[in-house]
Design an enzyme around this catalytic site. Structure first.
Site, mmCIF file in Angstrom:
data_model
loop_
_atom_site.group_PDB
_atom_site.id
_atom_site.type_symbol
_atom_site.label_atom_id
_atom_site.label_comp_id
_atom_site.label_asym_id
_atom_site.label_seq_id
_atom_site.Cartn_x
_atom_site.Cartn_y
_atom_site.Cartn_z
ATOM 1 N N ARG A 57 109.444 43.482 61.358
ATOM 2 C CA ARG A 57 110.268 43.789 62.614
ATOM 3 C C ARG A 57 109.080 44.272 63.327
ATOM 4 O O ARG A 57 107.987 44.824 63.212
ATOM 5 C CB ARG A 57 111.214 44.799 62.067
ATOM 6 C CG ARG A 57 112.640 44.384 61.365
ATOM 7 C CD ARG A 57 113.328 45.769 61.063
ATOM 8 N NE ARG A 57 114.534 45.462 60.281
ATOM 9 C CZ ARG A 57 114.552 45.464 59.164
ATOM 10 N NH1 ARG A 57 113.613 45.933 58.273
ATOM 11 N NH2 ARG A 57 115.471 45.031 58.507
ATOM 12 N N LYS A 94 113.968 50.054 57.724
ATOM 13 C CA LYS A 94 114.913 50.654 58.223
ATOM 14 C C LYS A 94 115.375 51.859 56.995
ATOM 15 O O LYS A 94 115.105 51.192 55.865
ATOM 16 C CB LYS A 94 116.155 49.639 58.543
ATOM 17 C CG LYS A 94 116.088 48.868 59.881
ATOM 18 C CD LYS A 94 117.321 48.225 60.310
ATOM 19 C CE LYS A 94 117.201 47.638 61.607
ATOM 20 N NZ LYS A 94 118.214 46.740 62.005
ATOM 21 N N HIS A 133 111.142 39.446 67.687
ATOM 22 C CA HIS A 133 112.269 39.003 66.826
ATOM 23 C C HIS A 133 112.428 37.525 66.765
ATOM 24 O O HIS A 133 112.823 37.151 65.691
ATOM 25 C CB HIS A 133 113.530 39.622 66.975
ATOM 26 C CG HIS A 133 114.347 40.278 65.969
ATOM 27 N ND1 HIS A 133 114.004 41.400 65.350
ATOM 28 C CD2 HIS A 133 115.495 39.835 65.512
ATOM 29 C CE1 HIS A 133 114.909 41.556 64.352
ATOM 30 N NE2 HIS A 133 115.922 40.494 64.434
ATOM 31 N N ARG A 138 110.407 36.635 63.696
ATOM 32 C CA ARG A 138 111.219 36.810 62.336
ATOM 33 C C ARG A 138 112.277 35.921 62.017
ATOM 34 O O ARG A 138 112.332 35.377 60.858
ATOM 35 C CB ARG A 138 111.974 38.389 62.724
ATOM 36 C CG ARG A 138 112.641 38.957 61.323
ATOM 37 C CD ARG A 138 113.040 40.302 61.745
ATOM 38 N NE ARG A 138 113.923 40.787 60.789
ATOM 39 C CZ ARG A 138 113.704 41.291 59.738
ATOM 40 N NH1 ARG A 138 112.446 41.398 59.228
ATOM 41 N NH2 ARG A 138 114.717 41.777 58.810
ATOM 42 N N HIS A 178 116.474 43.181 54.216
ATOM 43 C CA HIS A 178 117.893 43.123 54.609
ATOM 44 C C HIS A 178 118.864 43.889 53.329
ATOM 45 O O HIS A 178 118.311 43.663 52.295
ATOM 46 C CB HIS A 178 118.585 41.739 54.498
ATOM 47 C CG HIS A 178 118.360 41.237 56.170
ATOM 48 N ND1 HIS A 178 118.352 39.723 55.978
ATOM 49 C CD2 HIS A 178 117.865 41.376 57.017
ATOM 50 C CE1 HIS A 178 118.138 39.300 57.465
ATOM 51 N NE2 HIS A 178 117.963 40.571 58.054
ATOM 52 N N TYR A 185 120.707 32.544 58.795
ATOM 53 C CA TYR A 185 119.661 31.516 58.838
ATOM 54 C C TYR A 185 119.965 30.206 57.897
ATOM 55 O O TYR A 185 119.361 29.470 58.377
ATOM 56 C CB TYR A 185 118.409 32.106 58.206
ATOM 57 C CG TYR A 185 118.012 33.480 59.174
ATOM 58 C CD1 TYR A 185 117.499 33.183 60.176
ATOM 59 C CD2 TYR A 185 118.124 34.696 58.485
ATOM 60 C CE1 TYR A 185 117.026 34.372 61.092
ATOM 61 C CE2 TYR A 185 117.729 35.781 59.100
ATOM 62 C CZ TYR A 185 117.156 35.808 60.403
ATOM 63 O OH TYR A 185 116.824 36.878 61.097
#
Length: 293
Positions: A145, A169, A239, A242, A265, A274
């Site tokens: 990210r 995150k 992004h 990504r 994730h 995706y």
């Protein structure tokens, strides 16, 4: 109260500066709405009807539903915090539902276009050129990210194992492998950086032209500059690289769970978006190759 909440997000939840700024913007916007429309000057006095009216006002301004849903999440997080820390008994966001949004497939750059960018386009043999090349290689080659890129330090790289330690995150750490091209770009960049900013004490890996820490707008400008030379897609943000990383891996047969772990994730559902892009490619292969198609 708000200052305590900001500190909670920054130091306990370990949110990035970008995420923290989004929360501050959303909640301060609601505060202004409360004061101007209802003369309510205390967030803890807000009611369900106030929040519902704010959402309606945002919709009338034609704000994107995804943006509105993010603002709802910001308020929910605040009131859950207020209940636990301030002891308020009612959560005004409890009956607020998220808006329905259309499911858009993530845009990505085609493989040939990325090959052109990283193989044909010549990056200048100086600090700026080597930095830009490394940024593009890292974003596409690892799928990290923007916030993770900005947080990288040289010490996060294991040169022997060819892996990067990334803080994602929720302060979650993950290890991502990298290929030889990134190693070459990194060595070139570090050499130019040391020559350009001799004695600079900045520990951030990516820095601006004056040696200060890089910032989101700068990275956005760089990705736009180079992506516009090879692709016509409407979005050229970091992004997108990504998305491109994940799509290309799946197109080459990568395991979905492995891609999930590489992207950091928390659930497989976030990665499954995706597979739609990959499924389109599989259908084309099937139509072209199957004798009964």
């Amino acid at each position: 109260m708000l200052n305590t909440f900001w500190k909670y997000l920054e130091f306990e939840k370990r949110y990035s500066r970008h995420t923290l700024a989004s929360y501050q913007n959303d909640i301060n916007q609601f505060v202004r709405f409360l004061e101007s429309q209802y003369q309510v000057h205390n967030l803890l006095k807000a009611e369900h009807r106030h929040i519902r009216a704010w959402i309606v006002a945002l919709m009338q301004e034609q704000i994107n539903p995804k943006s509105i849903n993010r603002k709802i999440i910001s308020l929910r997080t605040f009131y859950k915090f207020a209940i636990s820390r301030e002891g308020i008994k009612q959560n005004p966001t409890q009956k607020i539902k998220a808006l329905k949004t259309s499911k858009e497939l993530p845009q990505f750059v085609q493989e040939k276009e990325m090959d052109n960018l990283l193989s044909i386009i010549e990056f200048a043999d100086d600090f700026e050129g080597s930095r830009d090349a490394l940024i593009m290689e890292l974003l596409y080659g690892t799928g990290i990210r923007l916030s993770e890129l900005l947080g990288l330090k040289y010490s996060d790289f294991n040169m022997q194992a060819k892996t990067i330690r990334v803080l994602g995150k929720g302060n979650k750490e993950r290890i991502i492998p990298f290929h030889n091209k990134i190693l070459s770009r990194l060595n070139s960049y570090i050499s130019h950086k040391n020559k350009t900013f001799s004695g600079n004490g900045n520990i951030a890996l990516i820095v601006s032209n004056n040696g200060n820490e890089a910032y989101p707008m700068m990275i956005n400008r760089i990705t736009k500059k180079y992506l516009n030379q090879v692709t016509t897609i409407s979005k050229t943000s970091p992004h997108i690289l990504r998305h491109t990383f994940a799509t290309h891996l799946l197109n080459k047969g990568a395991d979905l769970n492995a891609v999930k772990d590489l992207l950091g994730h928390s659930s497989l559902a976030a990665t499954q978006v995706y597979t739609h892009n990959s499924l389109d490619k599989l259908k084309k292969v099937f139509d072209q190759a199957h004798p009964k198609a």
